[in-house]
Each structure stands twice: as C-alpha cells, then as structure tokens.
Design a protein around this motif. Sequence first.
Motif, mmCIF file in Angstrom:
data_model
loop_
_atom_site.group_PDB
_atom_site.id
_atom_site.type_symbol
_atom_site.label_atom_id
_atom_site.label_comp_id
_atom_site.label_asym_id
_atom_site.label_seq_id
_atom_site.Cartn_x
_atom_site.Cartn_y
_atom_site.Cartn_z
ATOM 1 N N UNK A 256 0.099 -1.651 -0.219
ATOM 2 C CA UNK A 256 0.235 -0.022 -0.198
ATOM 3 C C UNK A 256 0.712 0.912 -0.237
ATOM 4 N N UNK A 257 0.222 2.202 -0.064
ATOM 5 C CA UNK A 257 0.810 3.488 -0.665
ATOM 6 C C UNK A 257 -0.453 4.556 -0.059
ATOM 7 N N UNK A 258 0.054 5.528 0.061
ATOM 8 C CA UNK A 258 -0.798 6.691 1.094
ATOM 9 C C UNK A 258 -0.784 7.351 2.182
ATOM 10 N N UNK A 259 -1.739 8.009 1.968
ATOM 11 C CA UNK A 259 -0.977 9.515 3.191
ATOM 12 C C UNK A 259 -1.845 8.494 4.763
ATOM 13 N N UNK A 260 -2.333 7.323 4.499
ATOM 14 C CA UNK A 260 -2.471 6.747 6.175
ATOM 15 C C UNK A 260 -0.744 6.239 6.395
ATOM 16 N N UNK A 261 -0.091 6.221 5.904
ATOM 17 C CA UNK A 261 1.238 5.764 5.910
ATOM 18 C C UNK A 261 2.235 6.455 5.650
ATOM 19 N N UNK A 262 1.735 7.838 5.401
ATOM 20 C CA UNK A 262 2.591 8.908 5.016
ATOM 21 C C UNK A 262 2.372 9.486 3.295
ATOM 22 N N UNK A 263 2.363 11.099 3.595
ATOM 23 C CA UNK A 263 2.698 12.563 3.057
ATOM 24 C C UNK A 263 3.737 12.005 1.883
ATOM 25 N N UNK A 264 4.114 12.471 0.652
ATOM 26 C CA UNK A 264 5.165 12.373 -0.002
ATOM 27 C C UNK A 264 5.790 13.448 0.820
ATOM 28 N N UNK A 265 7.518 13.198 1.169
ATOM 29 C CA UNK A 265 7.532 14.439 1.735
ATOM 30 C C UNK A 265 9.344 14.829 1.709
ATOM 31 N N UNK A 266 10.565 15.908 1.913
ATOM 32 C CA UNK A 266 11.118 15.502 1.959
ATOM 33 C C UNK A 266 12.240 14.661 2.695
ATOM 34 N N UNK A 267 13.372 14.351 1.940
ATOM 35 C CA UNK A 267 14.140 13.131 2.056
ATOM 36 C C UNK A 267 14.898 12.976 3.468
ATOM 37 N N UNK A 268 13.956 14.171 4.238
ATOM 38 C CA UNK A 268 15.367 13.874 5.378
ATOM 39 C C UNK A 268 14.256 14.214 6.358
ATOM 40 N N UNK A 269 12.941 13.878 6.381
ATOM 41 C CA UNK A 269 11.563 13.815 6.763
ATOM 42 C C UNK A 269 10.684 12.192 6.912
#
Length: 274
Positions: A256-269
């Motif tokens: 799965x991929x989706x906001x439930x697991x995390x939004x796209x973010x800069x690599x540091x986060x």
Amino acid sequence: QAKAAGGNKLRFFNSDMQTSVLERASLEGDLHQALARNELALHYQLQVDHHGATVGVEALLRWYHPQRGWVSPATFIPLAEENGLIVPIGHWALKSACEQLAKWAAQPAYSSLSLSVNVSSVQFQQPDFVREVEGLLAETQAPASRLVLEVTESLLMREPTRVRNTMLRLRARGIRFALDDFGTGYSSLSYLKRLPLDELKIDQSFIRELLTDKTDAAIVDTTILLAVSLGLTVVAEGVEKKEQLDWLRGHGCYRYQGYLFGRPTPIEYLFETY
Ligand code: C2E
Ligand code: MG
Ligand code: MG
Ligand code: MG
C-alpha cells in the motif's frame, strides 16, 4: 471580424480564457529556468506491506516556484511533456533518485528498500533511454535490482515492439517495471501478457470510494485477482483510511501507498513521519 460581430467588444477570448492562456505561457517560461535555478526537488512517499513494514519508496517530483510556491507535478508534467522539457527534467529526477538509492544501499537498515521512479512515455521513448539509465547506474553506483521504473498505459499503446525491447534490455540489468495508474488508461489486457511487468499499481481513483461504491470494489477485487494470477505484485495507491487498508488486506492486496502511511516528504523527514 470579431469586432464587427460584437460591436466594440473583442470576442476572441473572454477574460478567463485569456488568463489561463497567459498563465500557461508564463508557467512554461518559468519551467525552462527551473532546472538551472535549482527549483526542482524530489519528495518521497513510503510503500508499506501488510505487516506495516516499509518495503519501498516512490520518488515524486516537486517544483518550488519562487512566487507560486510548490507546484504539483499534475500541473507541470503535462506541460513538460508537450514541450519536451520532460527529457532533461526526467533525467534529473532519475539521477537524483539513483543517488539516493546508492546512499541507502550503503546502509544496512535501508539496503533492501526499493525506489520507484515515474518515467514519462516521452522520456522512455527517447532512442538512447537504455544507455541513459545504464549511464546513471554506473555513475551513481545505484543497485539496479532496487530500482523500479513506473510507466503508464499511454506508453504501451505506442510502439509495443520497441517498448517491449527497451523494457527487456533494462530488465536484463535487474530493473523492475510497475504499471502505474492501472485502469485509468486505454489498457488492453494483452499488454499484461506481452510486457515484462513486475508490479501493478491500482489507481487511487478506484480506492477512494472503495467502501461505498460497489463498482469500484468489484474493479479493485478483480484487479487484485488478475495481478496475483499473473504473478505481479499489486500495490494500492491512495490508501487514506484504516478501513480501506482492512478491505484491501482481506481481498489479497498486501502492499500500500497513501496518506495513511505518510505523505510525500523531503528525504530528511521520510522515516520520521512513520
Ligand atoms: P503517481 O505516480 O500516480 O503518484 C501518486 C500520486 O498520488 C502523487 O501525486 C501522490 O502525492 C498522490 N498520493 C499519494 N497518496 C495519496 C493519498 O492517500 N491520497 C491522495 N489523494 N493522493 C495521494 P503527485 O505527487 O501530485 O504526482 C502526480 C503525478 O505526477 C504522479 O502520479 C506521476 O504520474 C507524476 N509524476 C510525479 N513525479 C514524476 C516524475 O519524476 N516523472 C514523471 N514523468 N512523472 C511524475
Ligand atoms: Mg507513480
Ligand atoms: Mg499512480
Ligand atoms: Mg497518477
């Protein structure tokens, strides 16, 4: 003529149309400078399995425009595909992603992660695409076996034989292929048979109302069965709710991929949010 027909008013454009044409032209002009001005970035989104383990990451382009702020790729990628800028932009994205993959490969905690990169049909069909990818792998020392190239159904419609050959050459290097946004294009199921695909990504438009829309549920269910029986990994995009996750898991989709697991973010986060 337009003037004569409409008295004193110019009839060619109403003000809305004029704004959008001008806006488009100005955005396009700025896009020409974006690479040189260092305004592009890759953000990263986690891919998770049914145990909650992070198994992969998708790299997603972002454009930080000095006046507009972050511009979505949904806005600027189609523009870049029309004017050919997608070729240098896509090269930059693939190179940055390979650099990141090489860093992970050197760290035991991250060395088994796969990294998925979107490749535009326009970029993929450049005659020297295979050599471009080989060059980037050599230059960055990224492990090819951890690289997944995401292509869309639009690619598969063009020159199937050439596309297939290109894919086979890259696959011989260990690179894997995902069919992105599955179900939204003019797909023919025969592509699934002829092309060396490894992964199928169910488009988020089918996931959104999965729990209430019987048609979406039927499409997702059938897609999972199809992928599994063809030996493809199936990934659900746009998973936002625990109930969607439970439904997908219960129907045999384990990635799965989706906001439930995390939004796209800069690599540091990236590994902080989860
Ligand atoms: P995609 O490859 O299908 O990427 C998934 C999109 O879904 C991303 O949009 C992501 O931010 C969004 N998303 C992820 N999880 C959720 C969720 O739970 N809910 C919702 N509503 N959305 C979610 P994004 O980043 O705006 O990218 C849009 C599209 O732009 C991508 O769709 C891809 O087709 C294209 N794109 C992005 N980066 C690149 C690139 O480097 N090269 C090329 N050629 N295309 C790219
Ligand atoms: Mg994608
Ligand atoms: Mg997609
Ligand atoms: Mg998409």
